[in-house]
Design an enzyme around this catalytic site. Structure first.
Site, PDB file in Angstrom:
ATOM      1  N   ALA A 167       5.078 -27.512  -5.134  1.00 35.79           N
ATOM      2  CA  ALA A 167       5.412 -28.564  -4.159  1.00 35.79           C
ATOM      3  C   ALA A 167       5.623 -29.899  -4.860  1.00 35.79           C
ATOM      4  N   ALA A 168       6.759 -30.513  -4.579  1.00 39.63           N
ATOM      5  CA  ALA A 168       7.083 -31.791  -5.218  1.00 39.63           C
ATOM      6  C   ALA A 168       8.310 -32.394  -4.557  1.00 39.63           C
TER       7      ALA A 168
ATOM      8  N   SER B  44      11.777 -33.502  -5.863  1.00 44.44           N
ATOM      9  CA  SER B  44      12.338 -32.946  -7.095  1.00 44.44           C
ATOM     10  C   SER B  44      13.701 -33.520  -7.523  1.00 44.44           C
TER      11      SER B  44
ATOM     12  N   THR C  52       8.489 -29.879 -15.645  1.00 39.72           N
ATOM     13  CA  THR C  52       9.901 -29.986 -16.005  1.00 39.72           C
ATOM     14  C   THR C  52      10.086 -30.469 -17.441  1.00 39.72           C
ATOM     15  N   ASP C  53      11.263 -30.193 -18.000  1.00 41.39           N
ATOM     16  CA  ASP C  53      11.586 -30.716 -19.335  1.00 41.39           C
ATOM     17  C   ASP C  53      11.820 -32.227 -19.313  1.00 41.39           C
ATOM     18  N   GLU C  54      12.028 -32.784 -18.098  1.00 40.17           N
ATOM     19  CA  GLU C  54      12.387 -34.205 -18.021  1.00 40.17           C
ATOM     20  C   GLU C  54      11.251 -35.115 -18.466  1.00 40.17           C
TER      21      GLU C  54
ATOM     22  N   TYR D  72      11.093 -39.894 -11.103  1.00 42.07           N
ATOM     23  CA  TYR D  72      10.764 -38.468 -10.920  1.00 42.07           C
ATOM     24  C   TYR D  72      10.038 -37.931 -12.153  1.00 42.07           C
TER      25      TYR D  72
ATOM     26  N   LYS E 194       6.134 -36.548 -12.568  1.00 46.27           N
ATOM     27  CA  LYS E 194       5.797 -35.187 -13.031  1.00 46.27           C
ATOM     28  C   LYS E 194       4.905 -35.280 -14.288  1.00 46.27           C
TER      29      LYS E 194
ATOM     30  N   LYS F 218      21.626 -30.976  -5.640  1.00 45.00           N
ATOM     31  CA  LYS F 218      21.649 -30.813  -7.097  1.00 45.00           C
ATOM     32  C   LYS F 218      23.069 -30.445  -7.535  1.00 45.00           C
ATOM     33  N   LEU F 219      23.366 -30.684  -8.819  1.00 44.30           N
ATOM     34  CA  LEU F 219      24.751 -30.619  -9.288  1.00 44.30           C
ATOM     35  C   LEU F 219      25.486 -29.320  -8.907  1.00 44.30           C
TER      36      LEU F 219
ATOM     37  N   PRO G 297      31.988 -35.185  -7.450  1.00 43.54           N
ATOM     38  CA  PRO G 297      31.554 -36.389  -8.172  1.00 43.54           C
ATOM     39  C   PRO G 297      30.909 -36.076  -9.515  1.00 43.54           C
TER      40      PRO G 297
ATOM     41  N   ARG H 125      24.612 -42.654 -13.003  1.00 42.02           N
ATOM     42  CA  ARG H 125      23.225 -42.768 -12.536  1.00 42.02           C
ATOM     43  C   ARG H 125      22.522 -43.811 -13.420  1.00 42.02           C
TER      44      ARG H 125
ATOM     45  N   HIS I  15      20.515 -42.828 -16.880  1.00 43.68           N
ATOM     46  CA  HIS I  15      20.864 -41.392 -16.963  1.00 43.68           C
ATOM     47  C   HIS I  15      20.486 -40.784 -18.329  1.00 43.68           C
TER      48      HIS I  15
HETATM   49  P1  NAD Z   1      12.651 -28.274  -4.006  1.00 44.32           P
HETATM   50  O1  NAD Z   1      12.859 -29.729  -3.756  1.00 44.32           O
HETATM   51  O2  NAD Z   1      13.735 -27.304  -3.681  1.00 44.32           O
HETATM   52  O3  NAD Z   1      11.341 -27.765  -3.206  1.00 44.32           O
HETATM   53  C1  NAD Z   1      10.180 -28.523  -3.113  1.00 44.32           C
HETATM   54  C2  NAD Z   1       9.343 -27.914  -1.979  1.00 44.32           C
HETATM   55  O4  NAD Z   1       8.120 -28.653  -1.877  1.00 44.32           O
HETATM   56  C3  NAD Z   1      10.022 -28.020  -0.594  1.00 44.32           C
HETATM   57  O5  NAD Z   1       9.943 -26.766   0.060  1.00 44.32           O
HETATM   58  C4  NAD Z   1       9.204 -29.070   0.139  1.00 44.32           C
HETATM   59  O6  NAD Z   1       9.152 -28.874   1.554  1.00 44.32           O
HETATM   60  C5  NAD Z   1       7.835 -28.876  -0.500  1.00 44.32           C
HETATM   61  N1  NAD Z   1       6.979 -30.061  -0.370  1.00 44.32           N
HETATM   62  C6  NAD Z   1       7.306 -31.361  -0.625  1.00 44.32           C
HETATM   63  N2  NAD Z   1       6.261 -32.159  -0.344  1.00 44.32           N
HETATM   64  C7  NAD Z   1       5.239 -31.350   0.053  1.00 44.32           C
HETATM   65  C8  NAD Z   1       3.894 -31.578   0.450  1.00 44.32           C
HETATM   66  N3  NAD Z   1       3.380 -32.811   0.515  1.00 44.32           N
HETATM   67  N4  NAD Z   1       3.123 -30.517   0.768  1.00 44.32           N
HETATM   68  C9  NAD Z   1       3.621 -29.253   0.721  1.00 44.32           C
HETATM   69  N5  NAD Z   1       4.894 -28.974   0.374  1.00 44.32           N
HETATM   70  C10 NAD Z   1       5.687 -30.016   0.045  1.00 44.32           C
HETATM   71  O7  NAD Z   1      12.206 -28.190  -5.515  1.00 44.32           O
HETATM   72  P2  NAD Z   1      12.514 -27.070  -6.611  1.00 44.32           P
HETATM   73  O8  NAD Z   1      13.794 -27.358  -7.260  1.00 44.32           O
HETATM   74  O9  NAD Z   1      12.262 -25.726  -6.022  1.00 44.32           O
HETATM   75  O10 NAD Z   1      11.352 -27.409  -7.657  1.00 44.32           O
HETATM   76  C11 NAD Z   1      10.053 -26.838  -7.522  1.00 44.32           C
HETATM   77  C12 NAD Z   1       9.162 -27.341  -8.637  1.00 44.32           C
HETATM   78  O11 NAD Z   1       9.741 -27.014  -9.895  1.00 44.32           O
HETATM   79  C13 NAD Z   1       8.972 -28.856  -8.648  1.00 44.32           C
HETATM   80  O12 NAD Z   1       7.646 -29.132  -8.998  1.00 44.32           O
HETATM   81  C14 NAD Z   1       9.922 -29.345  -9.722  1.00 44.32           C
HETATM   82  O13 NAD Z   1       9.446 -30.545 -10.303  1.00 44.32           O
HETATM   83  C15 NAD Z   1       9.873 -28.189 -10.687  1.00 44.32           C
HETATM   84  N6  NAD Z   1      11.077 -27.984 -11.516  1.00 44.32           N
HETATM   85  C16 NAD Z   1      12.314 -27.914 -10.940  1.00 44.32           C
HETATM   86  C17 NAD Z   1      13.425 -27.665 -11.725  1.00 44.32           C
HETATM   87  C18 NAD Z   1      14.820 -27.539 -11.124  1.00 44.32           C
HETATM   88  O14 NAD Z   1      15.788 -27.436 -11.860  1.00 44.32           O
HETATM   89  N7  NAD Z   1      14.973 -27.507  -9.813  1.00 44.32           N
HETATM   90  C19 NAD Z   1      13.278 -27.495 -13.111  1.00 44.32           C
HETATM   91  C20 NAD Z   1      11.994 -27.558 -13.672  1.00 44.32           C
HETATM   92  C21 NAD Z   1      10.895 -27.799 -12.850  1.00 44.32           C
HETATM   93  P1  TYD Z   2      20.804 -32.685 -11.131  1.00 39.37           P
HETATM   94  O1  TYD Z   2      21.260 -31.362 -10.609  1.00 39.37           O
HETATM   95  O2  TYD Z   2      20.533 -33.775 -10.161  1.00 39.37           O
HETATM   96  O3  TYD Z   2      19.545 -32.401 -12.053  1.00 39.37           O
HETATM   97  P2  TYD Z   2      18.754 -33.403 -13.084  1.00 39.37           P
HETATM   98  O4  TYD Z   2      19.114 -34.784 -12.794  1.00 39.37           O
HETATM   99  O5  TYD Z   2      17.336 -33.084 -12.733  1.00 39.37           O
HETATM  100  O6  TYD Z   2      19.147 -32.946 -14.456  1.00 39.37           O
HETATM  101  O7  TYD Z   2      21.907 -33.220 -12.143  1.00 39.37           O
HETATM  102  C1  TYD Z   2      22.309 -32.462 -13.261  1.00 39.37           C
HETATM  103  C2  TYD Z   2      23.270 -33.316 -14.063  1.00 39.37           C
HETATM  104  O8  TYD Z   2      24.456 -33.515 -13.271  1.00 39.37           O
HETATM  105  C3  TYD Z   2      22.726 -34.705 -14.361  1.00 39.37           C
HETATM  106  O9  TYD Z   2      23.168 -35.084 -15.673  1.00 39.37           O
HETATM  107  C4  TYD Z   2      23.383 -35.602 -13.319  1.00 39.37           C
HETATM  108  C5  TYD Z   2      24.716 -34.912 -13.070  1.00 39.37           C
HETATM  109  N1  TYD Z   2      25.253 -35.051 -11.691  1.00 39.37           N
HETATM  110  C6  TYD Z   2      26.581 -35.462 -11.508  1.00 39.37           C
HETATM  111  O10 TYD Z   2      27.329 -35.720 -12.473  1.00 39.37           O
HETATM  112  N2  TYD Z   2      27.054 -35.554 -10.224  1.00 39.37           N
HETATM  113  C7  TYD Z   2      26.280 -35.311  -9.140  1.00 39.37           C
HETATM  114  O11 TYD Z   2      26.747 -35.465  -7.974  1.00 39.37           O
HETATM  115  C8  TYD Z   2      24.917 -34.876  -9.354  1.00 39.37           C
HETATM  116  C9  TYD Z   2      24.011 -34.555  -8.194  1.00 39.37           C
HETATM  117  C10 TYD Z   2      24.455 -34.758 -10.653  1.00 39.37           C
END
Ligand code: NAD
Ligand code: TYD
Length: 361
Positions: free
Chosen positions: A83-84, A86, A135-137, A161, A165, A200-201, A216, A293, A296
């Protein structure tokens, strides 16, 4: 591992992990706690395998009393904490919610685990595990030629963000060090695949292209991410949960590092094959370079050598096939797309993030 609390299990990675866990483990019950923010949806939990081993609970990781009761009621012995908040762009426009959910929420969950496992019940350390998804970020940004991040690399988060994390990772580690709370942490690179929210992208580009909207690309589009299919992330988490030593962290990455523009162009080319535009013009024609961004990060690269060597993890998807499958998934799930896209919150997010972002070419 018997009673597993999965937080954020109605989100993108969490819902994929719930499926993975139910398929892999016969003798567990998955308690899926999610606040159903804009990013969480019950649409992600339709047709689960072995649904009798899954219970959805609508609630927040910020509610200490509710969490204490939940641990007690369901005798939780394992936590997989997704949960986060994200999305980096949302953290730039509204960092406060990231501090609350990611930092205070993780702290609240840690307190519930400490109280129930260590203070009230003195459970054996081998019986319990707090697995934190990160996350790697947290590592910041790499210049060209700099080596990939390992588990020893110092944290240098750049966005609100990433900082939230990083903070939550430090809290988890400190509970291990100070209270002997058994924990593991995984830091993973960018995921893609089914059920990803289209802010997300990759899903944003797929859905915009299908709807003939502009695609975009921030800045010059030469930023680099290390893309991993969500199912490979789930298999890595499961391995760490079952075989990783308490107190250890693992980096997870895909060894796929094309520039953002290449990802966008590849999606366009796949759609030209799978769903050509009525006017016959290639989808690449919809690409628009827009204002970058702020702050960025330029390049991410994860060294996943430790989890490969110590736990034998191997990703199953390569990016070419993974992107093709992902485009196909969005094309063949119009009801999911419709349910997510019609949310007013999502529409207002698109207006907030993109309407003011002027075109640069
Ligand atoms: P997401 O945004 O799709 O899902 C987040 C979920 O958390 C949602 O279902 C939301 O309702 C829930 N949530 C938010 N606030 C809450 C709260 N207070 N209580 C309970 N639930 C709550 O995110 P995701 O992309 O599935 O990422 C999940 C985890 O993985 C995050 O911790 C993120 O930092 C980490 N992560 C994501 C990526 C990625 O590429 N998406 C990569 C590495 C790590
Ligand atoms: P994103 O999916 O938001 O993941 P993160 O920022 O966590 O890496 O973005 C991936 C890459 O794509 C990031 O370099 C930002 C870029 N991006 C765009 O160029 N256009 C967009 O509309 C979005 C959402 C992201």
């Amino acid at each position: 591992m018997k009673n597993v609390l999965i937080t954020g299990g109605a989100g993108f990675i969490g819902s994929n992990f719930v499926r993975h866990l139910l398929n892999m483990e016969e003798n567990i019950h998955a308690f899926n706690l999610d606040a159903l923010t804009y990013a969480g949806s019950l649409e992600n939990l339709k047709d689960l395998p072995f649904p009798q081993h899954h219970t959805f609970i609508n609630g927040s990781i910020l509610d200490q009393e509710f969490l204490n009761g939940l641990f007690q009621k369901h005798q939780i012995d394992t936590i997989v904490h997704f949960a986060a908040e994200s999305h980096v762009d949302r953290s730039i426009l509204g960092p406060g919610q990231f501090v609350q959910t990611n930092i205070v929420g993780t702290f609240t969950l840690l307190e519930a685990a400490r109280k129930f496992w260590l203070q009230d019940n003195h459970w054996d350390h081998h019986q319990v595990r707090f697995h934190h998804i990160s996350t790697d970020e947290v590592f910041g940004s790499l210049a060209p030629g700099q080596p990939a991040w390992t588990e020893e690399t110092s944290y240098a988060p750049n966005s609100p963000y990433a900082a939230s994390k990083a903070s939550s990772d430090h809290l988890v580690r400190s509970y291990g060090h100070t209270y002997d709370l058994p924990y593991t942490i995984t830091n993973c690179s960018n995921n893609y695949g089914p059920y990803q929210f289209p802010e997300k992208l990759i899903p944003l580009i797929i859905l915009n292209a299908i709807e003939e909207k502009p695609l975009p690309v921030y800045g010059d589009g030469q930023q680099v991410r290390d893309w991993l299919h969500v199912e490979d992330h789930c298999s890595a988490i499961h391995l760490v949960l079952t075989k990783g030593l308490a107190g250890s962290t693992f980096n997870i990455g895909g060894d796929n590092q094309p520039a953002n523009l290449t990802i966008v162009e590849t999606i366009c080319d796949i759609l030209d094959e799978r769903k050509p535009r009525a006017n016959g013009i290639p989808h690449r024609d919809l690409i628009r370079f827009v204002k970058d961004r702020p702050g960025h990060d330029r390049r991410y690269d994860m060294d996943a050598g430790k989890i490969r060597r110590e736990l034998g993890w191997q990703p199953r998807h390569n990016l070419t096939d993974g992107l093709l499958d992902t485009v196909n998934w969005y094309l063949t799930h119009p009801e999911w797309v419709l349910a997510i896209r019609k949310q007013l919150e999502y529409q207002s997010w698109l207006a907030k993030n993109y309407d003011t972002r002027e075109k640069t070419s």
